[in-house]
Every structure is written in C-alpha cells, then in structure tokens.
Design a protein around this motif. Structure first.
Motif, PDB file in Angstrom:
ATOM      1  N   LEU A  27       0.832  -1.199   0.000  1.00  0.00           N
ATOM      2  CA  LEU A  27       0.000   0.000   0.000  1.00  0.00           C
ATOM      3  C   LEU A  27       0.871   1.254   0.000  1.00  0.00           C
ATOM      4  O   LEU A  27       0.621   2.199  -0.758  1.00  0.00           O
ATOM      5  N   SER A  28       1.890   1.259   0.821  1.00  0.00           N
ATOM      6  CA  SER A  28       2.791   2.402   0.899  1.00  0.00           C
ATOM      7  C   SER A  28       3.469   2.650  -0.446  1.00  0.00           C
ATOM      8  O   SER A  28       3.556   3.794  -0.908  1.00  0.00           O
ATOM      9  N   ASP A  29       3.934   1.601  -1.094  1.00  0.00           N
ATOM     10  CA  ASP A  29       4.579   1.731  -2.401  1.00  0.00           C
ATOM     11  C   ASP A  29       3.614   2.268  -3.455  1.00  0.00           C
ATOM     12  O   ASP A  29       3.985   3.108  -4.279  1.00  0.00           O
ATOM     13  N   GLN A  30       2.358   1.802  -3.422  1.00  0.00           N
ATOM     14  CA  GLN A  30       1.359   2.266  -4.387  1.00  0.00           C
ATOM     15  C   GLN A  30       1.044   3.750  -4.178  1.00  0.00           C
ATOM     16  O   GLN A  30       0.960   4.509  -5.143  1.00  0.00           O
ATOM     17  N   MET A  31       0.896   4.162  -2.938  1.00  0.00           N
ATOM     18  CA  MET A  31       0.614   5.570  -2.644  1.00  0.00           C
ATOM     19  C   MET A  31       1.791   6.448  -3.061  1.00  0.00           C
ATOM     20  O   MET A  31       1.604   7.525  -3.619  1.00  0.00           O
ATOM     21  N   GLU A  32       3.003   5.969  -2.811  1.00  0.00           N
ATOM     22  CA  GLU A  32       4.188   6.728  -3.201  1.00  0.00           C
ATOM     23  C   GLU A  32       4.253   6.892  -4.716  1.00  0.00           C
ATOM     24  O   GLU A  32       4.567   7.972  -5.215  1.00  0.00           O
ATOM     25  N   GLN A  33       3.933   5.833  -5.460  1.00  0.00           N
ATOM     26  CA  GLN A  33       3.972   5.902  -6.919  1.00  0.00           C
ATOM     27  C   GLN A  33       2.960   6.913  -7.448  1.00  0.00           C
ATOM     28  O   GLN A  33       3.246   7.663  -8.378  1.00  0.00           O
ATOM     29  N   ILE A  34       1.778   6.961  -6.853  1.00  0.00           N
ATOM     30  CA  ILE A  34       0.777   7.952  -7.263  1.00  0.00           C
ATOM     31  C   ILE A  34       1.329   9.365  -7.046  1.00  0.00           C
ATOM     32  O   ILE A  34       1.210  10.234  -7.907  1.00  0.00           O
ATOM     33  N   GLY A  35       1.941   9.597  -5.905  1.00  0.00           N
ATOM     34  CA  GLY A  35       2.522  10.905  -5.612  1.00  0.00           C
ATOM     35  C   GLY A  35       3.659  11.259  -6.547  1.00  0.00           C
ATOM     36  O   GLY A  35       3.757  12.390  -7.028  1.00  0.00           O
ATOM     37  N   ARG A  36       4.530  10.304  -6.819  1.00  0.00           N
ATOM     38  CA  ARG A  36       5.652  10.558  -7.726  1.00  0.00           C
ATOM     39  C   ARG A  36       5.172  10.882  -9.143  1.00  0.00           C
ATOM     40  O   ARG A  36       5.687  11.787  -9.796  1.00  0.00           O
ATOM     41  N   THR A  37       4.172  10.134  -9.607  1.00  0.00           N
ATOM     42  CA  THR A  37       3.627  10.376 -10.943  1.00  0.00           C
ATOM     43  C   THR A  37       3.001  11.762 -11.017  1.00  0.00           C
ATOM     44  O   THR A  37       3.207  12.501 -11.971  1.00  0.00           O
ATOM     45  N   TYR A  38       2.255  12.128  -9.988  1.00  0.00           N
ATOM     46  CA  TYR A  38       1.635  13.443  -9.975  1.00  0.00           C
ATOM     47  C   TYR A  38       2.690  14.550  -9.946  1.00  0.00           C
ATOM     48  O   TYR A  38       2.579  15.553 -10.659  1.00  0.00           O
ATOM     49  N   ALA A  39       3.716  14.357  -9.138  1.00  0.00           N
ATOM     50  CA  ALA A  39       4.760  15.378  -9.030  1.00  0.00           C
ATOM     51  C   ALA A  39       5.527  15.549 -10.338  1.00  0.00           C
ATOM     52  O   ALA A  39       5.880  16.666 -10.718  1.00  0.00           O
ATOM     53  N   SER A  40       5.762  14.460 -11.050  1.00  0.00           N
ATOM     54  CA  SER A  40       6.559  14.563 -12.270  1.00  0.00           C
ATOM     55  C   SER A  40       5.746  14.945 -13.503  1.00  0.00           C
ATOM     56  O   SER A  40       6.234  15.636 -14.379  1.00  0.00           O
ATOM     57  N   LYS A  41       4.473  14.495 -13.567  1.00  0.00           N
ATOM     58  CA  LYS A  41       3.656  14.739 -14.760  1.00  0.00           C
ATOM     59  C   LYS A  41       2.544  15.757 -14.542  1.00  0.00           C
ATOM     60  O   LYS A  41       1.951  16.235 -15.500  1.00  0.00           O
ATOM     61  N   GLY A  42       2.223  16.028 -13.278  1.00  0.00           N
ATOM     62  CA  GLY A  42       1.159  16.977 -12.984  1.00  0.00           C
ATOM     63  C   GLY A  42      -0.239  16.426 -13.206  1.00  0.00           C
ATOM     64  O   GLY A  42      -1.197  17.176 -13.298  1.00  0.00           O
ATOM     65  N   ILE A  43      -0.345  15.099 -13.299  1.00  0.00           N
ATOM     66  CA  ILE A  43      -1.644  14.467 -13.497  1.00  0.00           C
ATOM     67  C   ILE A  43      -1.783  13.280 -12.559  1.00  0.00           C
ATOM     68  O   ILE A  43      -0.794  12.705 -12.115  1.00  0.00           O
ATOM     69  N   LYS A  44      -3.028  12.892 -12.285  1.00  0.00           N
ATOM     70  CA  LYS A  44      -3.278  11.665 -11.554  1.00  0.00           C
ATOM     71  C   LYS A  44      -3.400  10.553 -12.583  1.00  0.00           C
ATOM     72  O   LYS A  44      -4.275  10.596 -13.426  1.00  0.00           O
ATOM     73  N   ASP A  45      -2.498   9.612 -12.545  1.00  0.00           N
ATOM     74  CA  ASP A  45      -2.511   8.490 -13.476  1.00  0.00           C
ATOM     75  C   ASP A  45      -3.603   7.513 -13.059  1.00  0.00           C
ATOM     76  O   ASP A  45      -3.461   6.806 -12.072  1.00  0.00           O
ATOM     77  N   LEU A  46      -4.700   7.474 -13.797  1.00  0.00           N
ATOM     78  CA  LEU A  46      -5.838   6.646 -13.433  1.00  0.00           C
ATOM     79  C   LEU A  46      -5.560   5.160 -13.601  1.00  0.00           C
ATOM     80  O   LEU A  46      -6.330   4.329 -13.122  1.00  0.00           O
TER      81      LEU A  46
END
Length: 50
Positions: A27-46
């Motif tokens: 769960l922690s890894d999944q949440m971190e990946q969502i945050g990293r994707t948002y920070a780098s691309k500026g979007i929520k990767d659905l």
C-alpha cells in the motif's frame, strides 16, 4: 508560500496502524507511486490502483 493540490485518501484502512510495517509495504509503495507520478507529470494516473 507553498502550493497544495490535494490529498490522497484511501478508505478501509482503519487497522493499518496495527499491522507490521512489512504488511503495509505494498500500500505504501502504491501511494508513493501515485505521488511521484503526480509530481513529475502533474496528473493523476488513473491506471495506478490502490
């Protein structure tokens, strides 16, 4: 002054603090990946699921 874009909320995790850290790693890894994707691309990767 910083910019705040929101918060990631995951329901049904009331017992997370009673589990060992190792049990929460996925769960922690999944949440971190969502945050990293948002920070780098500026979007929520659905395609990312938690």
């Amino acid at each position: 002054m910083g910019l705040f874009d929101g918060t990631i909320i995951k329901g049904g995790v009331e017992g997370i603090q009673m589990k060992p850290e190792k049990a929460n790693k996925k769960l922690s890894d999944q949440m971190e990946q969502i945050g990293r994707t948002y920070a780098s691309k500026g979007i929520k990767d659905l395609s990312l699921k938690i």
